[in-house]
Design an enzyme around this catalytic site. Structure first.
Site, PDB file in Angstrom:
ATOM      1  N   ASP A  68       2.788  -0.839   6.632  1.00  0.00           N
ATOM      2  CA  ASP A  68       3.354   0.213   7.471  1.00  0.00           C
ATOM      3  C   ASP A  68       2.256   1.240   7.737  1.00  0.00           C
ATOM      4  O   ASP A  68       1.389   1.455   6.882  1.00  0.00           O
ATOM      5  CB  ASP A  68       4.540   0.853   6.744  1.00  0.00           C
ATOM      6  N   THR A 109       2.610   4.766   8.780  1.00  0.00           N
ATOM      7  CA  THR A 109       2.887   6.094   8.238  1.00  0.00           C
ATOM      8  C   THR A 109       3.141   6.014   6.740  1.00  0.00           C
ATOM      9  O   THR A 109       3.990   5.264   6.272  1.00  0.00           O
ATOM     10  CB  THR A 109       4.109   6.717   8.926  1.00  0.00           C
ATOM     11  N   ASP A 116       7.161   2.831   2.713  1.00  0.00           N
ATOM     12  CA  ASP A 116       7.680   3.953   1.928  1.00  0.00           C
ATOM     13  C   ASP A 116       9.021   4.468   2.432  1.00  0.00           C
ATOM     14  O   ASP A 116       9.652   5.295   1.783  1.00  0.00           O
ATOM     15  CB  ASP A 116       6.674   5.106   1.903  1.00  0.00           C
TER      16      ASP A 116
END
Length: 795
Positions: free
Chosen positions: A299, A301, A530
């Site tokens: 991912d 971000t 996250d």
């Protein structure tokens, strides 16, 4: 609607429930207790076998031959110490990394450990929060809960006041509060939670391979053991004491007493080492699994970039009052994400409008908003989702995003945000430009994976152009694709994933589908993330890696949690996996070789005993007493195996563990066993042999065995470094010392004084060593593996 300010339980209420046992007393980890660890390491099958054999030996009155019983103490002590160290590390990290629900009480609202929740506690919820106990919704504001981890159904479920929520689910949108109605072991997912957090060795390719090897060894042990027991007890006529000692001397080395232990130690030490780097390993095989990964889906971000953002610019598009709208939207979000938090930091003076409707941010829709009556309906989100792609504002957002910046559109809508048709027609008011800092260690980490031939796929919900720009700045080359154009058919999706590197505007369900598509092509996939939008993909990936600062839901389903949020920790996890895989392969070669030559010796001696029974020839005592096989294992297997299992090892993980170990150990074991038996036959004086002559024959066989077995160690230790050469040399010197000391020779029942027999034994041992060396080179040629004597440092 806004959340109620109703207070929760008083301190007296909490104390009363604790006294009544109405607490959430499910262990944070289903790890074994100290007493269970002690029992589990002492009362093992191998210890039981060795214990019975020890009692049999001691019954003969020969205490020195019971020295192998020290293995019971050593195996138990080492196993207990290492597992206790790993347990302490895991328990400490688990407390740091576990979800901490926001509990509302009359004394105040604060995060608490799940174990501190009591019956009837009021727990507040926001996006990404894990629901830790079963309960009833008291308040909600556009609350949606994902129960896929319990039911398998991925669609979020809207929750109203009075609805039930189950532990193990998590919030994907909106806010709310619920009252705990079932806590502890009564909660729906309590057993599930315990099972998923166990300190375990299951579902491991390495572990399953060792189980296959042990099964193979068992098939060898049964016939060889029965044959040995019969021939040594009923054909040798050597007296019951000598017969029993020789029988035990044959059986003890057949038992691979250290193989499972060394595997457990290697994993446990890996947990401790990674724990020092603030890496929580929820499932032990993840250490091994990440070393086998060939695709990492990252991912953007929070993984490649840092979580924090700041507003770098607000480009107004023909509308006034933009600052007031931004400030009010940020102020009205009870659980702001990183983007809204940055806007709140930049615009701190809301005008005080009252929201008549709100719409929380969802990964699937890419926007959020609020309606303020006469002040209008306002939405903020992805420009390429809210705008006509042909519009000037969309083109400007695309231009800014191409610089690697995150761009949000603030716009007014012709519909209230809670209308089913929302957002409706959006009139752009401003472009909010946010800066994200790329993690300083991200480039080195990606370079490491590239050097290891591990493909990287950047999968993000952000604009595809922006994602591509960030990936490009990190040296990732390849085409970028907007996930809204991805095909749904699995085979076609897999083709696109093979040809593209970065993907933007990826929905949570698409992340999961991408993981499945890669797995369908035979890839071993790791997923890092996250956020709540990563949960499904994290769960279904071969290895899920969550950031410690991420949502509690993402941490709950991941096998590995990076508590310090450093993407750069992953190469260390890979290194630990390689150490475990490579070193256990070496150790397995040593132990399996010992079992093979022990079984071969037992069978050859047993067949000779049967022929003596049938044809009246001299019976054949087994060459070794228990003390002989004990000292033989000290420096050819035991101590070297322990050192090799913990040593650094950066060799790439390869498939075919069982095949490689079996093809290496079987011929080497046969060579060592055949050489030892030949040496014994040449030195054996038959039924009429004196005790001294029998000891000399046994010593000759042991010398041959040691020379050949030490060369097996020399081969297994390759490619050489200085310390590996030292390990082999010191092991050999240890036996020279033992045979040189009169006291040691007397203690260990050795007699190398017959020069002719000893010289012959040394010569046959050297022939056995040459055979082991030839086998090693031939195997390399047949398997297509490059053989190297010396380690080549990778640049």
């Amino acid at each position: 609607m806004t959340l109620s300010l109703a207070g929760g339980l008083s301190d007296d209420d909490v104390a009363a429930r604790v006294a009544e046992g109405k607490t959430n007393d499910v262990p944070t980890r289903a790890a074994r207790s100290v007493s269970e660890i002690v029992r589990g390491n002492v009362f093992t099958r191998i210890n039981a076998i060795l214990g019975v054999l020890l009692i049999i030996v001691l019954s003969t009155g020969s205490v020195i031959n019971g020295a192998f019983g020290l293995l019971i103490i050593a195996n138990s002590a080492i196993g207990i110490i290492q597992e206790l160290r790993a347990k302490q590390t895991l328990d400490r990290l688990a407390i740091v990394g576990q979800a901490k629900p926001l509990v509302r009480r009359q004394s105040g609202t604060q995060p608490r450990l799940p174990s501190e929740v009591v019956l009837d506690d009021v727990i507040e919820l926001g996006p990404g929060d894990q629901i830790v106990v079963d309960g009833e919704i008291l308040e909600e504001a556009n609350l949606e809960v994902d129960e896929s981890l319990l039911t398998g159904e991925a669609d979020p479920i809207p929750k109203d006041a009075g609805d039930t929520v189950m532990s193990g689910s998590f919030v994907v949108a909106g806010t709310g509060a619920y009252r705990a109605t079932k806590v502890g072991r009564e909660a729906y997912a309590a057993k599930l939670a315990e099972e998923t957090s166990k300190f375990t060795l299951v579902r491991s390719e390495l572990r399953s391979g060792i189980n296959k090897i042990l099964k193979f060894i068992t098939y060898l042990l049964i016939p060889a053991g029965l044959l040995t027991i019969y021939t040594q007890l009923f054909t040798t006529d050597a007296g019951w004491q000598q017969s029993v000692l020789r029988m035990v001397g044959a059986l003890v080395p057949m038992v691979p007493e250290g193989l499972v232990l060394m595997t457990s130690i290697a994993f446990a030490v890996g947990v401790v080492r990674l724990g020092r780097r603030q890496c929580l390993v929820n499932e032990l095989p993840a250490i091994e699994g990440l070393a086998r990964v060939d695709v990492v889906c990252a991912d953007k971000t929070g993984t490649l970039t840092e979580n924090g953002m700041r507003v770098s610019d607000v480009e107004k598009i023909g509308s006034s009052g933009v600052a007031d709208v931004l400030a009010q939207l940020a102020a009205d979000d009870p659980r702001p994400n990183a983007s809204i938090a940055a806007i709140a930091e930049a615009h701190r003076m809301p005008p005080g409008w009252t929201a008549t409707a709100t719409a929380p941010f969802k990964s699937a829709t890419k926007w959020s908003g609020a309606s303020y009556g006469e002040h209008g309906n306002w939405v903020i989100g992805a420009p390429d989702v809210l705008l006509d792609p042909a519009s000037a504002a969309a083109a400007e957002a695309e231009r800014i995003g191409a610089q690697g910046l995150r761009v949000l559109l603030l716009g007014s809508s012709d519909l209230p945000v809670d209308d089913p048709r929302a957002p409706g027609t959006v009139t752009p008011a401003a472009l909010v430009v946010l800066e994200q800092r790329v993690r300083p260690d991200a480039r080195d980490t990606l370079d490491f994976f590239a050097a290891q031939k591990v493909s990287i796929k950047v999968i993000s919900g952000d604009n595809a152009v922006s994602v591509g720009a960030v990936a490009g700045s990190l040296g990732l080359h390849g085409e970028c694709m907007d996930a809204r154009h991805l095909p749904e058919e699995p085979a076609a999706l897999a083709d696109e994933l093979e040809s593209h590197t970065t993907f933007g505007r990826v929905r949570p369900d698409q992340k999961r589908a991408m993981v499945h598509a890669l797995q369908s092509r035979g890839h071993t996939v790791a997923m890092t993330g996250d956020g709540v939008n990563d949960v499904l993909a994290l769960k279904d990936a071969d290895i899920g890696v969550a950031m410690g600062s991420g949502s509690s839901a993402s941490r709950a389903v991941a096998q590995i949690v990076l508590l310090d949020n450093r993407f750069a920790t992953l190469p260390h996890v890979v290194a630990e996996g390689r150490r475990v895989i490579g070193n256990i392969e070496r150790v397995s070669n040593l132990f399996l070789t010992k079992t093979v030559y022990s079984v071969l010796l037992a069978i050859l001696v047993g067949l000779a005993g049967l022929s003596a029974k049938l044809f009246g020839s001299d019976p054949l005592l087994f060459p070794f007493q228990p003390i002989h096989v004990t000292i033989a294992a000290w420096f050819t297997i035991g101590i070297p195996a322990f050192i090799l299992s913990l040593a650094p090892n950066n060799e790439r993980a390869r498939p075919g563990f069982v095949r490689r170990v079996m093809t290496a150990a079987l011929p080497s074991g046969l060579a060592v066993g055949a050489a030892t038996f030949t040496s014994y036959l040449l030195a054996y004086e038959g039924r009429a042999a004196t005790e001294t002559e029998q000891t000399q024959a046994s010593t000759a066989a042991l010398i041959t065995l040691l020379v050949a077995a030490l060369w097996v160690l020399a081969v297994v230790a390759r490619p050489y470094e200085w310390w590996r050469i030292a390990l082999v040399a010191i092991s050999g010197l240890a036996y020279v010392v033992i045979f040189s000391m009169p006291a040691a020779r007397e203690l260990f029942i050795l007699d190398p004084s017959n020069v002719a027999i000893t010289s012959t034994a040394l010569g046959i041992g050297l022939l056995g060593a040459i055979a082991v060396e030839v086998i090693w080179w031939v195997q390399g040629a047949l398997l297509g593996e490059q053989r190297r004597l010396w380690r080549v440092r990778e640049r």
